[in-house]
Design a protein around this motif. Sequence first.
Motif, mmCIF file in Angstrom:
data_model
loop_
_atom_site.group_PDB
_atom_site.id
_atom_site.type_symbol
_atom_site.label_atom_id
_atom_site.label_comp_id
_atom_site.label_asym_id
_atom_site.label_seq_id
_atom_site.Cartn_x
_atom_site.Cartn_y
_atom_site.Cartn_z
ATOM 1 N N GLY A 70 0.787 -1.222 0.000
ATOM 2 C CA GLY A 70 0.000 0.000 0.000
ATOM 3 C C GLY A 70 0.818 1.269 0.000
ATOM 4 O O GLY A 70 0.322 2.335 0.399
ATOM 5 N N LYS A 107 -4.212 4.162 -2.893
ATOM 6 C CA LYS A 107 -5.055 3.663 -3.983
ATOM 7 C C LYS A 107 -4.447 4.091 -5.312
ATOM 8 O O LYS A 107 -4.217 5.279 -5.556
ATOM 9 C CB LYS A 107 -6.471 4.228 -3.857
ATOM 10 C CG LYS A 107 -7.445 3.724 -4.916
ATOM 11 C CD LYS A 107 -8.825 4.323 -4.708
ATOM 12 C CE LYS A 107 -9.816 3.759 -5.709
ATOM 13 N NZ LYS A 107 -9.464 4.123 -7.110
ATOM 14 N N GLN A 123 -4.197 5.324 -8.872
ATOM 15 C CA GLN A 123 -5.086 6.124 -9.709
ATOM 16 C C GLN A 123 -4.838 5.882 -11.197
ATOM 17 O O GLN A 123 -5.757 5.608 -11.949
ATOM 18 C CB GLN A 123 -4.887 7.625 -9.399
ATOM 19 C CG GLN A 123 -5.040 7.983 -7.928
ATOM 20 C CD GLN A 123 -6.493 8.080 -7.499
ATOM 21 O OE1 GLN A 123 -7.301 7.211 -7.793
ATOM 22 N NE2 GLN A 123 -6.816 9.147 -6.781
ATOM 23 N N ASN A 133 -8.900 -3.081 -10.378
ATOM 24 C CA ASN A 133 -8.840 -2.291 -9.144
ATOM 25 C C ASN A 133 -9.324 -0.857 -9.347
ATOM 26 O O ASN A 133 -9.254 -0.041 -8.429
ATOM 27 C CB ASN A 133 -7.421 -2.293 -8.584
ATOM 28 C CG ASN A 133 -6.432 -1.533 -9.454
ATOM 29 O OD1 ASN A 133 -6.762 -1.096 -10.552
ATOM 30 N ND2 ASN A 133 -5.224 -1.370 -8.965
ATOM 31 N N GLY A 160 -0.417 7.063 -7.166
ATOM 32 C CA GLY A 160 -1.470 6.697 -6.239
ATOM 33 C C GLY A 160 -1.860 7.857 -5.353
ATOM 34 O O GLY A 160 -1.282 8.953 -5.429
ATOM 35 N N THR A 161 -2.820 7.640 -4.487
ATOM 36 C CA THR A 161 -3.301 8.703 -3.606
ATOM 37 C C THR A 161 -2.263 9.097 -2.562
ATOM 38 O O THR A 161 -2.288 10.217 -2.048
ATOM 39 C CB THR A 161 -4.582 8.250 -2.888
ATOM 40 O OG1 THR A 161 -4.315 7.010 -2.205
ATOM 41 C CG2 THR A 161 -5.724 8.054 -3.867
#
Length: 369
Positions: free
Chosen positions: A150, A154, A156, A246, A270-271
Motif C-alpha cells: 500500500g 489507492k 489512480q 482495481n 497513487g493517492t
Amino acid sequence: MRPYAKGTIFMSINVGVIGASFAKAAFLPALANIPEAEVLAIASARLSSAQDAAEAFNIPNAYDDWEKMLRDHELDLICIATPTYMHAPMTLAALESGAHVLCDKPMAMDSGESEKMLGKAQTLGRIHMMDHELRFNPTRQKIKDLLDEGFVGKVQHVNITNITPSWGNPASRPKDDWWSLEDKGGGRLGANGSHQIDLLRWWFGDVTSVMGQVKTMVPERTGKNTGEAWTATADDVSWFSLELQNGALANVFMSGVAGHNMGNHTQIFGTEGTILLSNDDEVLRIAKRGEDFEDITIKDPNADLPHVNKGIWNVSVVSLMRELVSAIQENRPPKQGATFEDGLKCQQVMDAVRTSSDERRWIDINTDA
C-alpha cells in the motif's frame, strides 16, 4: 516421464531448445548456470545456427528439424524461442512428447491458439510457463511488494512508454523480417506490449476493458543487406488504455519509429505516493506525497554470473529457469512466474487491442473466462 527425485537428491532434467537467437542470448546462458539442467539438443530453422549455439554451449545434438529432435530424445523440458506463428504447433507437439514447456512471448497468434495450448498442458498434467522474465527482476519484484504494502495508497493511473528509433529507418530490417510481418506474429504489440500487459496484470490484477490501436507507420521498406523492396505489415506503433479491475487506468504507448531513443519508462501514481522506473539505467525512485524522491535501485546478483549477457531481459531469465527446473524436479506448479493461464489472459488483452483498433471503440473483457 522420468522420475526426478531420489530421496533428497534430485536428478538432472533433460532439456531441448527450439530456436537459436534469443535462446543463445538468454536461455542457454541461464541454463549453463543451473547444474540440474542438461541441454541435450537444440533445433533451429538454419542448421548452421543450431550448430553454432551447440558448439558455444557444449550441446551434443543440433537439428534443423525440431520434430525430429522431439522424436530422437526423451526430453523433460522444451524451451521455445521462435517466431510467434510457430508457438502453438511446437508447444502442442512438445506437450504430447511428454515434456514440460517454456514458451516465449507472445503466447500465440490469438486466444484460440492459446486456449488449445493451455488445455493440452492441463489435460496432460504438464508444467507450463511463459517467458515473461521481468517477473523475476528484483526491481519489478520490489515494485510489486511496494504496491502490495500500500505504499502508493489507492492506485489512480499508470503511464508506460517505450519509444525507440530501431524500426524507423526503412532499410533497418532484413527483407521479410518476421518481426515486421503480421501473419508471422510480429509487431510492437506482441514484442513489447505483451510484457507490459503481463506486468500490469501481475502488479494490479485483471484487465476489464481495453481501447487501443495498432498501426504500421513505415510499411515500404528495403532489405537491410540486399536493398530489395518489401512491405512491412505488422505494427511499428501501438498504444492502448486499460481499465483495471482495481479501478485504475493504465496507458501504454510504444513506438519503434521515433527520431530519438526515449527509452522505456514506467510511472505509477497513487493517492499516497509515486513510483518511477527507467529501463535505460534501471533506476527505481519512490516518494510519498509531499516528499522528495528516494533512489532505491536494486541490482540483480545474477548479472555477475558467468556466460550471462548484459541487460534485464537476459539476466532475469536465470531466476526464471531456476524456478522452472525446481518445479519440474519437485513435480509442482511454479510458485512464481507467468503460466499459460497468464499467457492466455495477456493474449485476450492483445486481441482486444486489435479489435478496438479495427472497430475504434472500447472492448470489454470477461475476467472470469
